[in-house]
Design an enzyme around this catalytic site. Structure first.
Site, mmCIF file in Angstrom:
data_model
loop_
_atom_site.group_PDB
_atom_site.id
_atom_site.type_symbol
_atom_site.label_atom_id
_atom_site.label_comp_id
_atom_site.label_asym_id
_atom_site.label_seq_id
_atom_site.Cartn_x
_atom_site.Cartn_y
_atom_site.Cartn_z
ATOM 1 C CE LYS A 112 -4.053 -2.086 2.180
ATOM 2 N NZ LYS A 112 -4.978 -2.089 3.362
ATOM 3 C CE LYS A 197 -8.798 -11.878 0.231
ATOM 4 N NZ LYS A 197 -8.229 -11.915 1.604
ATOM 5 C CE LYS A 200 -14.161 -6.350 5.343
ATOM 6 N NZ LYS A 200 -13.048 -7.308 5.291
#
Length: 332
Positions: A112, A197, A200
């Protein structure tokens, strides 16, 4: 009885991947075979830019869905992380135990922060230090096991290292936990990108089945799933990741085996239809129970209040012992 701790971060609406990969294991196995604590780890949602109202809304929704999925307060402890101060109290002591190098080696921070630097931005300090909070989540309760996916094993290994180091420096205080990969968990990939994957927090949602999606929305997403070149239905994740993902979803919903299920299909359309039907039926009782719980908010409030009280009761002696071990004065 062994104790387990696991948490779910309210950074997005819970997905079929969350349910099949973790929550179903909690419901069907863990809450019945261990002293189990399940937390909505809302403090972890603050490591990135967020809308306060959305974090509150998603935290409550996640807690309600955990109960709707079948977690029973009589068998386990369900609570919100920020309702138990011992998490943050212990987190600082573990920051004082960890090293800068350990934190910077965490994969999520490296990935990140690299993305942000590439665009001229930077990440919050909490993204670097949150593994210490994650370790506190686990160590505060003396958890023996932490059910996790492959992407979180590194954090549990860090937790183990910090527990061992703290015990060696200041005397035995923490149980050293281990990561466990749930035997019944399923890996669910994005329907539009079957090499990634189903997450969410993804910006693109066309390939993500959410637990609260209406039945027709679920069917539409599954029927539009990316498949593969050719027309043979075979179970091969390397050469046919799209078909393999559908077969794994169908197997997880029905209790079958992907390779055996593949033998019953000669076309993608029939496989998609059966998978869509299976997912809809799997999620139907969860959505129904969620609606019932939303109509009775006092019940959910009571569960979270009692869960936080028990979590606090369990964690406080360990955290107090850690404070004493490092040389801090007790309150006067």
């Amino acid at each position: 009885m062994r104790r387990i701790f696991s948490g779910i971060k309210p950074t997005g609406h819970l997905t079929l991947g969350n349910y099949l990969g973790a929550v179903r294991q909690w419901v069907e196995v863990d809450q019945h075979q261990a002293d189990a604590l399940f937390s909505v780890v809302d403090l972890h949602a603050l490591t990135v830019d967020h809308e306060p109202a959305r974090v509150r809304r998603l935290s409550r929704q996640a807690a309600t869905l955990l109960l709707a999925a079948g977690l029973e307060p009589a068998h386990c402890t369900v609570f919100v992380q920020s309702h138990v101060d011992e998490h943050t109290r212990l987190s600082y002591l573990l920051e004082c135990t960890a090293t800068d190098g350990e934190m910077r080696r965490m994969i999520q921070y490296k990935e990140k922060s690299a993305r942000e630097r590439a665009t001229g931005g930077s990440v919050r300090l909490s993204l670097l230090t949150y593994p210490a909070l994650m370790a506190a989540d686990i160590l505060a309760y003396g958890a023996h096991e932490v059910p996790v996916g492959d992407d979180q094993v590194q954090h549990v290994e860090l937790t183990r290292d910090l527990a061992v180091r703290f015990n060696q420096r200041y005397g035995r205080t923490f149980t050293v936990p281990k990561a466990v990969r749930p035997a019944v968990a399923a890996r669910v990939m994005d329907l539009q990108d079957p090499t990634s994957k189903m997450g969410k927090s993804h910006a693109e949602t066309a390939g993500i089945v959410y637990l609260l999606d209406e039945a027709e929305v679920v069917r539409k997403k599954v029927m539009r799933a990316v498949t593969d070149s050719g027309s043979d239905v075979t179970y091969d994740r390397e050469t046919q990741p799209g078909v393999a993902n559908l077969l794994e979803m169908l197997a997880a919903c029905t209790g079958g085996k992907p390779a055996e299920l593949a033998e019953g299909y000669t076309a993608y359309g029939a496989l998609k239809k059966d998978t869509a039907d299976a997912v809809v039926e799997l999620l139907r009782p969860v959505r129904r129970r969620h609606a019932e719980l939303c109509a009775d908010p006092g019940y959910v409030d009571g569960v979270l209040r009692e869960g936080a009280e028990r979590a606090r009761w369990l964690a406080r002696p360990t955290v107090d012992a850690a404070y004493a071990a490092v040389g801090l004065m007790p309150p006067v």
